[in-house]
Design a protein around this motif. Structure first.
Motif, PDB file in Angstrom:
ATOM      1  N   GLU A  31      -3.659  -9.240  12.264  1.00  0.00           N
ATOM      2  CA  GLU A  31      -5.100  -9.675  12.493  1.00  0.00           C
ATOM      3  C   GLU A  31      -5.962  -9.698  11.300  1.00  0.00           C
ATOM      4  N   GLY A  32      -5.563  -9.225  10.154  1.00  0.00           N
ATOM      5  CA  GLY A  32      -6.449  -9.063   8.992  1.00  0.00           C
ATOM      6  C   GLY A  32      -6.909  -7.712   8.589  1.00  0.00           C
ATOM      7  N   TYR A  33      -6.555  -6.981   9.332  1.00  0.00           N
ATOM      8  CA  TYR A  33      -6.999  -5.279   8.928  1.00  0.00           C
ATOM      9  C   TYR A  33      -6.661  -4.982   7.770  1.00  0.00           C
ATOM     10  N   GLU A  34      -7.078  -4.323   7.005  1.00  0.00           N
ATOM     11  CA  GLU A  34      -6.618  -3.980   5.721  1.00  0.00           C
ATOM     12  C   GLU A  34      -6.514  -2.327   5.516  1.00  0.00           C
ATOM     13  N   MET A  35      -5.723  -1.935   5.131  1.00  0.00           N
ATOM     14  CA  MET A  35      -5.736  -0.603   4.808  1.00  0.00           C
ATOM     15  C   MET A  35      -5.095  -0.175   3.634  1.00  0.00           C
ATOM     16  N   PHE A  36      -5.427   1.109   3.008  1.00  0.00           N
ATOM     17  CA  PHE A  36      -4.741   1.331   1.465  1.00  0.00           C
ATOM     18  C   PHE A  36      -4.140   2.318   1.745  1.00  0.00           C
ATOM     19  N   VAL A  37      -2.696   2.287   1.220  1.00  0.00           N
ATOM     20  CA  VAL A  37      -1.917   3.463   1.258  1.00  0.00           C
ATOM     21  C   VAL A  37      -1.430   3.996  -0.113  1.00  0.00           C
ATOM     22  N   GLN A  38      -1.051   5.247  -0.554  1.00  0.00           N
ATOM     23  CA  GLN A  38      -0.602   5.248  -1.823  1.00  0.00           C
ATOM     24  C   GLN A  38       0.502   4.717  -2.083  1.00  0.00           C
ATOM     25  N   ARG A  39       0.741   4.275  -3.248  1.00  0.00           N
ATOM     26  CA  ARG A  39       1.917   3.206  -3.787  1.00  0.00           C
ATOM     27  C   ARG A  39       2.984   4.198  -3.751  1.00  0.00           C
ATOM     28  N   ASP A  40       3.145   5.432  -3.977  1.00  0.00           N
ATOM     29  CA  ASP A  40       4.496   6.052  -3.964  1.00  0.00           C
ATOM     30  C   ASP A  40       4.768   6.399  -2.712  1.00  0.00           C
ATOM     31  N   ILE A  41       3.993   6.571  -1.729  1.00  0.00           N
ATOM     32  CA  ILE A  41       4.066   6.868  -0.253  1.00  0.00           C
ATOM     33  C   ILE A  41       4.688   5.392   0.175  1.00  0.00           C
TER      34      ILE A  41
END
Length: 100
Positions: A31-41
């Protein structure tokens, strides 16, 4: 309960300039929702995402992974699972069940 840091821009390590130096990767739902997650995770949580972020793929250049078939609520639960997986990666005993 997990705490997530949502940021409006990519955060770089001190002095980092390449996408591999980015601390966060952006995940985008169907749907286009954006979330950020730690790259290493993200890399530790999924071998597919590891290949996308470390290989010669568009995702490694853009530092963005788009999930065209995954809804925002499911993607959020995946991120929670990645944190759970990393948190308990060195556990030797029986783990408590991951809540779905």
């Amino acid at each position: 309960i997990y705490t997530y840091i949502l940021v409006a821009k990519m955060i770089k390590d001190e002095g980092g300039s390449s996408n591999e130096d980015c601390v966060y990767v952006k995940l985008v739902s169907a749907e286009g929702y954006e979330m950020f997650v730690q790259r290493d995770i993200a890399i530790a949580g999924s071998t597919t995402m590891k290949a996308m972020l470390e290989g010669q793929f568009r995702e490694s250049e853009d530092n963005v992974i788009r999930f065209l078939d995954i809804s925002g609520i499911v993607l959020e639960k995946l991120v929670q699972y990645f944190h759970y997986k990393v948190e308990h990666s060195k556990s030797s005993g029986r783990l408590h069940e991951f809540p779905i």
